[in-house]
Design an enzyme around this catalytic site. Structure first.
Site, PDB file in Angstrom:
ATOM      1  CB  SER A 147      -0.897   0.017   1.247  1.00 21.44           C
ATOM      2  OG  SER A 147      -1.604   1.247   1.349  1.00 21.44           O
ATOM      3  CE1 TYR A 160      -3.968  -2.390   5.612  1.00 19.51           C
ATOM      4  CE2 TYR A 160      -3.179  -0.258   4.832  1.00 19.51           C
ATOM      5  CZ  TYR A 160      -3.745  -1.494   4.584  1.00 19.51           C
ATOM      6  OH  TYR A 160      -4.096  -1.840   3.297  1.00 19.51           O
TER       7      TYR A 160
END
Length: 256
Positions: A147, A160
């Site tokens: 990501s 995350y």
């Protein structure tokens, strides 16, 4: 071989984790259309059955295995099953990921470990098992979905990014350790995609305005826009691409 033939996945077998819906399903769909036998994974049998049936109805070869990705024993069992049934495993896509948007101070140790198990260590274990299986044919493609939040961090979303940056390190380690075995390892770093999980955010006027401000293409990504990048990295067209992060974010990560 013509350049278009290099994008074919005929006679390839692929495992795509977290592929009952969202980006994982779009990747599975692209692989099936390119000729691969795809194995979808997730926790919901109902979701996986629906996804697999839609791929089969379109003429694709698809099966599924339902399990929690944090169960590394189940992941290893799937690798062995695919190899036993097909004779080879050619492609692994580490796509599954959980999200827990909280500041660091609100995480206790167990919550942190749960998220890391799902988003990072599960992929380490599955990649190890897949790479070892791929060595027998001296061919493999391991693709890890990271990501842009692995290196662009927002407040209130502490763990995350840690896991996603860890996945980038995993991808590079595999590229170096297994490259001589004919196995390439690369990553796709998505930006803002309007998946089912993000549907409410993608329809929020404030987030639409944010995308117009931060993304040079001035919009959220459509889920199927991940498919071309994944197909390239899974195919022979990317045979000399190894250890690379392919960013698919509409230019968000390069805009000041």
């Amino acid at each position: 071989m013509s350049i278009l033939r290099k994008f074919s996945l005929e006679n390839r077998t692929a495992i795509i984790t977290g592929s009952g819906r969202g980006l994982g399903f779009e990747i599975a769909k692209a692989f099936a259309e390119a000729g691969a036998h795809v194995w979808l994974t997730g926790r919901s049998v109902e979701t996986l059955e629906t996804a697999v049936n839609s791929l089969r109805e379109a003429g694709g070869k698809a099966d599924y295995a339902a399990f929690d990705i944090a169960d590394t024993t189940a992941g290893g069992s799937l690798v062995r099953r695919v190899v036993d049934e097909a004779g080879h495993l050619d492609i692994l896509v580490n796509n599954v990921g959980a999200r827990d948007r909280r500041p660091l101070a609100e995480f206790n140790d167990e919550d942190m470990l749960d998220l890391i198990r799902t988003d990072l260590t599960s992929s380490i274990s599955l990649s190890r098992d897949a790479a070892e299986a791929m060595k027998a044919k001296t061919y493999g493609r391991i693709i890890t979905i990271t990501s842009i939040l692995g290196y662009m961090v927002r407040p209130g979303d502490a763990i995350y990014p840690v896991a996603k940056q860890g996945l980038t390190g995993l991808m590079r380690s595999i590229a170096v350790e297994y490259g001589a075995q004919g196995i390439t390892s690369n990553a796709i770093s998505p930006g803002m995609f309007a998946t089912e999980t993000n549907a409410a955010l993608a329809e929020n006027p404030e987030m639409i305005a944010f995308a117009k401000l931060r993304v040079p293409l001035e919009r959220w990504g459509k889920p199927d826009e991940i498919a071309g990048a994944a197909l390239f990295l899974a195919s022979d067209a990317s045979s000399f691409v190894n250890g690379h992060v392919l960013t698919v974010d509409g230019g968000m990560s390069v805009r000041l």
